[in-house]
Write a protein that holds these residues in place. Sequence first.
Motif, PDB file in Angstrom:
ATOM      1  N   ASP A  90      -2.085   7.070   4.471  1.00  0.00           N
ATOM      2  CA  ASP A  90      -0.811   6.429   3.769  1.00  0.00           C
ATOM      3  C   ASP A  90      -1.152   5.182   3.111  1.00  0.00           C
ATOM      4  OD1 ASP A  90       1.171   7.411   6.809  1.00  0.00           O
ATOM      5  OD2 ASP A  90       0.572   8.513   5.133  1.00  0.00           O
ATOM      6  N   SER A  91      -2.001   4.179   3.572  1.00  0.00           N
ATOM      7  CA  SER A  91      -2.068   2.963   2.947  1.00  0.00           C
ATOM      8  C   SER A  91      -2.519   2.969   1.513  1.00  0.00           C
ATOM      9  CB  SER A  91      -3.007   2.038   3.489  1.00  0.00           C
ATOM     10  OG  SER A  91      -4.480   2.837   3.733  1.00  0.00           O
ATOM     11  N   VAL A  92      -3.013   4.135   0.913  1.00  0.00           N
ATOM     12  CA  VAL A  92      -3.572   4.314  -0.366  1.00  0.00           C
ATOM     13  C   VAL A  92      -2.786   5.638  -1.269  1.00  0.00           C
ATOM     14  CG1 VAL A  92      -5.905   3.524   0.352  1.00  0.00           C
ATOM     15  CG2 VAL A  92      -5.473   6.115   0.063  1.00  0.00           C
ATOM     16  N   LYS A  93      -2.115   6.464  -0.472  1.00  0.00           N
ATOM     17  CA  LYS A  93      -1.328   7.294  -1.106  1.00  0.00           C
ATOM     18  C   LYS A  93      -0.550   6.927  -2.225  1.00  0.00           C
ATOM     19  CE  LYS A  93      -0.503  10.307   1.969  1.00  0.00           C
ATOM     20  NZ  LYS A  93       0.242  11.289   3.073  1.00  0.00           N
ATOM     21  N   GLY A  94      -0.997   7.537  -3.450  1.00  0.00           N
ATOM     22  CA  GLY A  94      -0.079   7.195  -4.624  1.00  0.00           C
ATOM     23  C   GLY A  94      -0.865   6.255  -5.563  1.00  0.00           C
ATOM     24  N   ARG A  95      -1.851   5.467  -4.986  1.00  0.00           N
ATOM     25  CA  ARG A  95      -2.593   4.538  -5.688  1.00  0.00           C
ATOM     26  C   ARG A  95      -4.155   4.901  -6.095  1.00  0.00           C
ATOM     27  NH1 ARG A  95      -3.885  -0.300  -3.395  1.00  0.00           N
ATOM     28  NH2 ARG A  95      -3.495   0.562  -1.321  1.00  0.00           N
ATOM     29  N   PHE A  96      -4.604   5.759  -4.966  1.00  0.00           N
ATOM     30  CA  PHE A  96      -6.035   6.152  -5.108  1.00  0.00           C
ATOM     31  C   PHE A  96      -6.108   7.483  -5.423  1.00  0.00           C
ATOM     32  CE2 PHE A  96      -8.161   2.647  -2.026  1.00  0.00           C
ATOM     33  CZ  PHE A  96      -7.720   1.788  -2.846  1.00  0.00           C
ATOM     34  N   THR A  97      -7.052   8.123  -6.078  1.00  0.00           N
ATOM     35  CA  THR A  97      -7.310   9.352  -6.407  1.00  0.00           C
ATOM     36  C   THR A  97      -8.692   9.792  -6.190  1.00  0.00           C
ATOM     37  OG1 THR A  97      -5.394   9.416  -8.029  1.00  0.00           O
ATOM     38  CG2 THR A  97      -6.970  11.353  -8.236  1.00  0.00           C
ATOM     39  N   THR A  98      -8.829  10.957  -5.501  1.00  0.00           N
ATOM     40  CA  THR A  98     -10.386  11.128  -5.410  1.00  0.00           C
ATOM     41  C   THR A  98     -10.853  12.209  -6.139  1.00  0.00           C
ATOM     42  OG1 THR A  98     -12.381  11.409  -3.927  1.00  0.00           O
ATOM     43  CG2 THR A  98     -10.371  12.378  -3.157  1.00  0.00           C
ATOM     44  N   THR A 149     -21.231  14.902  -7.888  1.00  0.00           N
ATOM     45  CA  THR A 149     -20.815  13.493  -7.877  1.00  0.00           C
ATOM     46  C   THR A 149     -19.403  13.389  -7.125  1.00  0.00           C
ATOM     47  OG1 THR A 149     -19.991  13.745 -10.148  1.00  0.00           O
ATOM     48  CG2 THR A 149     -22.173  12.546  -9.725  1.00  0.00           C
ATOM     49  N   LEU A 150     -19.147  12.347  -6.767  1.00  0.00           N
ATOM     50  CA  LEU A 150     -17.706  12.088  -6.159  1.00  0.00           C
ATOM     51  C   LEU A 150     -17.116  10.735  -6.716  1.00  0.00           C
ATOM     52  CD1 LEU A 150     -15.570  12.811  -3.736  1.00  0.00           C
ATOM     53  CD2 LEU A 150     -16.816  11.075  -2.503  1.00  0.00           C
ATOM     54  N   HIS A 151     -15.901  10.632  -6.963  1.00  0.00           N
ATOM     55  CA  HIS A 151     -15.081   9.609  -7.502  1.00  0.00           C
ATOM     56  C   HIS A 151     -14.106   9.305  -6.829  1.00  0.00           C
ATOM     57  CE1 HIS A 151     -17.806  10.104 -10.997  1.00  0.00           C
ATOM     58  NE2 HIS A 151     -17.531  11.256 -11.192  1.00  0.00           N
ATOM     59  N   LEU A 152     -13.823   8.066  -6.899  1.00  0.00           N
ATOM     60  CA  LEU A 152     -12.451   7.346  -6.173  1.00  0.00           C
ATOM     61  C   LEU A 152     -11.833   6.517  -7.100  1.00  0.00           C
ATOM     62  CD1 LEU A 152     -10.723   7.169  -3.784  1.00  0.00           C
ATOM     63  CD2 LEU A 152     -11.814   5.186  -3.108  1.00  0.00           C
ATOM     64  N   GLN A 153     -10.683   6.978  -8.026  1.00  0.00           N
ATOM     65  CA  GLN A 153      -9.947   5.937  -8.825  1.00  0.00           C
ATOM     66  C   GLN A 153      -9.090   5.216  -7.965  1.00  0.00           C
ATOM     67  OE1 GLN A 153     -10.351   5.724 -12.268  1.00  0.00           O
ATOM     68  NE2 GLN A 153      -8.951   3.900 -11.962  1.00  0.00           N
ATOM     69  N   MET A 154      -9.045   3.965  -8.168  1.00  0.00           N
ATOM     70  CA  MET A 154      -8.273   2.942  -7.383  1.00  0.00           C
ATOM     71  C   MET A 154      -7.492   2.048  -8.257  1.00  0.00           C
ATOM     72  SD  MET A 154     -10.867   1.757  -4.400  1.00  0.00           S
ATOM     73  CE  MET A 154     -12.014   0.700  -5.368  1.00  0.00           C
ATOM     74  N   ASN A 155      -6.099   2.412  -8.174  1.00  0.00           N
ATOM     75  CA  ASN A 155      -5.196   1.813  -9.093  1.00  0.00           C
ATOM     76  C   ASN A 155      -4.501   0.642  -8.214  1.00  0.00           C
ATOM     77  OD1 ASN A 155      -6.086   3.119 -11.223  1.00  0.00           O
ATOM     78  ND2 ASN A 155      -4.865   4.552 -11.163  1.00  0.00           N
ATOM     79  N   SER A 156      -3.579  -0.065  -8.960  1.00  0.00           N
ATOM     80  CA  SER A 156      -2.574  -1.019  -8.212  1.00  0.00           C
ATOM     81  C   SER A 156      -3.243  -1.655  -6.844  1.00  0.00           C
ATOM     82  CB  SER A 156      -1.553  -0.363  -7.828  1.00  0.00           C
ATOM     83  OG  SER A 156      -0.720   0.392  -8.988  1.00  0.00           O
ATOM     84  N   LEU A 157      -4.443  -2.245  -7.352  1.00  0.00           N
ATOM     85  CA  LEU A 157      -5.156  -2.575  -6.058  1.00  0.00           C
ATOM     86  C   LEU A 157      -4.638  -4.005  -5.371  1.00  0.00           C
ATOM     87  CD1 LEU A 157      -8.818  -1.950  -7.488  1.00  0.00           C
ATOM     88  CD2 LEU A 157      -8.011  -1.366  -5.503  1.00  0.00           C
ATOM     89  N   LYS A 158      -4.678  -4.192  -4.170  1.00  0.00           N
ATOM     90  CA  LYS A 158      -3.987  -5.219  -3.327  1.00  0.00           C
ATOM     91  C   LYS A 158      -5.038  -5.915  -2.713  1.00  0.00           C
ATOM     92  CE  LYS A 158      -0.284  -2.162  -2.221  1.00  0.00           C
ATOM     93  NZ  LYS A 158       0.493  -1.486  -1.116  1.00  0.00           N
TER      94      LYS A 158
END
Length: 133
Positions: A61-69, A77-86
């Motif tokens: 829940d803490s990353v839902k809507g901000r992170f996309t894997t 390969t695996l990726h993690l796109q992290m937006n609106s970082l806090k």
Amino acid sequence: QVQLVESGGGSVQAGGSLRLSCAASGITYSNYCMGWFRQAPGKEREGVAFIDSDSNTRYADSVKGRFTTTRDNAKNTLHLQMNSLKPGDTAMYYCAAVSRLTASQAFGVSAAVPPPNYGMDYWGKGTLVTISS
């Protein structure tokens, strides 16, 4: 020999973005559910994002809507796109692999099984993400 190697960590200001990657070798990648964990100083390691062999995903829940894997089975390969970082996202981020679980199952296992392996079969060594305010 199984290897999971993370890359892409760094330091950014709050509100910024980072993209983490994990390169896997030594496993039949398409058979594994892949996950991202993070561990902040003084805190327990937590699973934040999982993607299974059918590309179903599950997020904390803490990353839902901000992170996309996402995953690329052709390139292992695996990726993690992290937006609106806090600042609260500051942590060491780890890639992990577990055989033959769905993303939801892996998320549940990660929360239920204690360290050191949190129910995962393989781990990378981590990449550091630092978010400044």
